[in-house]
Scaffold this motif. Structure first.
Motif, PDB file in Angstrom:
ATOM      1  N   ARG A 101      16.311 -35.327  52.865  1.00  0.00           N
ATOM      2  CA  ARG A 101      15.068 -35.475  53.617  1.00  0.00           C
ATOM      3  C   ARG A 101      15.052 -34.391  54.690  1.00  0.00           C
ATOM      4  O   ARG A 101      16.054 -34.177  55.385  1.00  0.00           O
ATOM      5  CB  ARG A 101      14.958 -36.851  54.273  1.00  0.00           C
ATOM      6  N   ILE A 140      14.069 -31.601  48.881  1.00  0.00           N
ATOM      7  CA  ILE A 140      13.862 -33.027  48.618  1.00  0.00           C
ATOM      8  C   ILE A 140      14.357 -33.389  47.223  1.00  0.00           C
ATOM      9  O   ILE A 140      15.034 -34.409  47.026  1.00  0.00           O
ATOM     10  CB  ILE A 140      12.366 -33.374  48.790  1.00  0.00           C
ATOM     11  N   GLU A 141      14.058 -32.539  46.245  1.00  0.00           N
ATOM     12  CA  GLU A 141      14.493 -32.791  44.872  1.00  0.00           C
ATOM     13  C   GLU A 141      16.021 -32.759  44.741  1.00  0.00           C
ATOM     14  O   GLU A 141      16.588 -33.417  43.866  1.00  0.00           O
ATOM     15  CB  GLU A 141      13.855 -31.773  43.936  1.00  0.00           C
ATOM     16  N   ALA A 142      16.681 -32.017  45.639  1.00  0.00           N
ATOM     17  CA  ALA A 142      18.146 -31.941  45.610  1.00  0.00           C
ATOM     18  C   ALA A 142      18.810 -33.147  46.266  1.00  0.00           C
ATOM     19  O   ALA A 142      20.034 -33.265  46.223  1.00  0.00           O
ATOM     20  CB  ALA A 142      18.611 -30.660  46.298  1.00  0.00           C
ATOM     21  N   ASP A 196      10.200 -28.706  49.093  1.00  0.00           N
ATOM     22  CA  ASP A 196      10.195 -29.599  47.928  1.00  0.00           C
ATOM     23  C   ASP A 196      11.515 -29.520  47.164  1.00  0.00           C
ATOM     24  O   ASP A 196      12.032 -30.540  46.684  1.00  0.00           O
ATOM     25  CB  ASP A 196       9.043 -29.244  46.992  1.00  0.00           C
ATOM     26  N   ALA A 197      12.070 -28.310  47.039  1.00  0.00           N
ATOM     27  CA  ALA A 197      13.352 -28.148  46.347  1.00  0.00           C
ATOM     28  C   ALA A 197      14.464 -28.882  47.081  1.00  0.00           C
ATOM     29  O   ALA A 197      15.373 -29.451  46.448  1.00  0.00           O
ATOM     30  CB  ALA A 197      13.690 -26.666  46.207  1.00  0.00           C
ATOM     31  N   ARG A 199      24.259 -30.426  48.674  1.00  0.00           N
ATOM     32  CA  ARG A 199      24.187 -31.900  48.659  1.00  0.00           C
ATOM     33  C   ARG A 199      25.557 -32.494  48.341  1.00  0.00           C
ATOM     34  O   ARG A 199      25.926 -33.550  48.868  1.00  0.00           O
ATOM     35  CB  ARG A 199      23.152 -32.355  47.618  1.00  0.00           C
ATOM     36  N   VAL A 227      17.649 -23.157  44.351  1.00  0.00           N
ATOM     37  CA  VAL A 227      17.657 -24.530  43.854  1.00  0.00           C
ATOM     38  C   VAL A 227      19.088 -24.994  43.604  1.00  0.00           C
ATOM     39  O   VAL A 227      19.480 -26.105  43.999  1.00  0.00           O
ATOM     40  CB  VAL A 227      16.814 -24.629  42.567  1.00  0.00           C
ATOM     41  N   ARG A 237      21.584 -27.979  45.564  1.00  0.00           N
ATOM     42  CA  ARG A 237      22.348 -29.019  44.869  1.00  0.00           C
ATOM     43  C   ARG A 237      23.822 -28.949  45.264  1.00  0.00           C
ATOM     44  O   ARG A 237      24.479 -29.995  45.438  1.00  0.00           O
ATOM     45  CB  ARG A 237      22.184 -28.856  43.365  1.00  0.00           C
ATOM     46  N   ASP A 274       7.333 -24.955  48.646  1.00  0.00           N
ATOM     47  CA  ASP A 274       8.184 -25.140  47.471  1.00  0.00           C
ATOM     48  C   ASP A 274       9.664 -25.212  47.859  1.00  0.00           C
ATOM     49  O   ASP A 274      10.445 -25.921  47.216  1.00  0.00           O
ATOM     50  CB  ASP A 274       7.967 -24.005  46.475  1.00  0.00           C
TER      51      ASP A 274
END
Length: 255
Positions: free
Chosen positions: A186, A181-183, A178-179, A133, A126, A130, A175
């Motif tokens: 796309r 996307i949350e960071a 999803d992680a 990104r 996770v 980040r 998952d």
């Protein structure tokens, strides 16, 4: 003076340091090159084979590979020289943690997310997302090669893997996406390594050593080398084969 037979050669039969086929690598390079990147950053690059291919596919592009393994970096520099890319690619022996090398138009991180975070897995994944990104330029691409559980491993399988392997050590594929996307990404492409890619990598990882052991059974270091490679093979065949997957996620940052 030591003989070249004193120790087995290291990973000479592998093109990529992971379960990645030539066909998949070509598709990745073609898709990345089509975006016209000017800069490419490879974190935990090893010898940077994919880095070199992306830079080589885009006239004028430059690249930086970051790793702490000097022997792999030397192999990467030699390959860059052979391909006429030495003036466009730099291999830097340094940690990727908190790197200031970005932002780059393409950021590669294949099997090396642990280099971006000191947290225990799966939290490290996770945090690595980040960090990635923050290292990719607007409109750029990230390619993350990351482990995931294809199914929950049994106790016997965990015991056969690496020391202290845990059932919560990896995310599921869903998952993991999803992680991403949350960071702030796309997911453009979600791919997973095939059984054939795994078998080619796992066999190639040990092939040099197995050939050396067959030719030097009485060497002073043969017993220790044999024990190490036998344990590695058992970890794969009795532990994570068919349980641990590798996902290749091509990610676009959200503006």
């Amino acid at each position: 003076m030591t003989s070249h037979d004193d120790q087995p050669p290291r990973l000479t039969t592998l093109t990529f340091h992971g379960p990645l086929s030539e066909a998949r690598a070509r598709r990745l390079v073609d898709r990345l090159a089509a975006t016209g990147p000017r800069t490419v950053l490879d974190l935990g690059c090893g010898w940077g084979e994919l880095l070199l291919r992306v830079v080589g596919a885009v006239p004028g592009a430059t690249g930086v590979g970051v790793d702490i393994q000097a022997e792999d970096l030397a192999r990467g520099r030699a390959a860059a020289e052979e391909r006429g890319l030495a003036d466009r690619v730099v291999f830097a022996e340094e940690s990727a943690t908190d790197t200031t090398r970005g932002p780059a138009d393409v950021v590669l991180c294949l099997g090396a997310s642990q280099a971006l975070s000191s947290a225990a897995p799966p939290r490290s994944t996770v945090e690595a997302l980040r960090a990635l990104r923050g290292l990719v330029a607007p409109g750029g691409r990230v390619v993350l090669g990351e482990g995931f559980w294809e199914r929950t491993p049994t106790g016997d399988e965990l015991a056969a893997m690496w020391p202290d392997a845990r059932a919560d050590e990896h995310l599921s594929l869903g998952d993991l996406v999803d992680a991403a996307i949350e960071a702030g990404f796309r997911p453009l492409w979600v791919e997973t390594a095939s059984t054939e890619e795994w078998e080619e990598f796992e066999s190639g990882y040990r092939c040099d050593t197995e050939e050396w052991l067959a030719a030097h059974p009485g060497h002073p270091s043969a017993a220790a080398t044999r024990a190490r490679v036998d344990a590695q093979r058992a970890g794969w065949l009795r532990g994570y084969r068919g349980v641990l997957g590798i996902a290749y996620l091509t990610l676009a940052p959200v503006v």
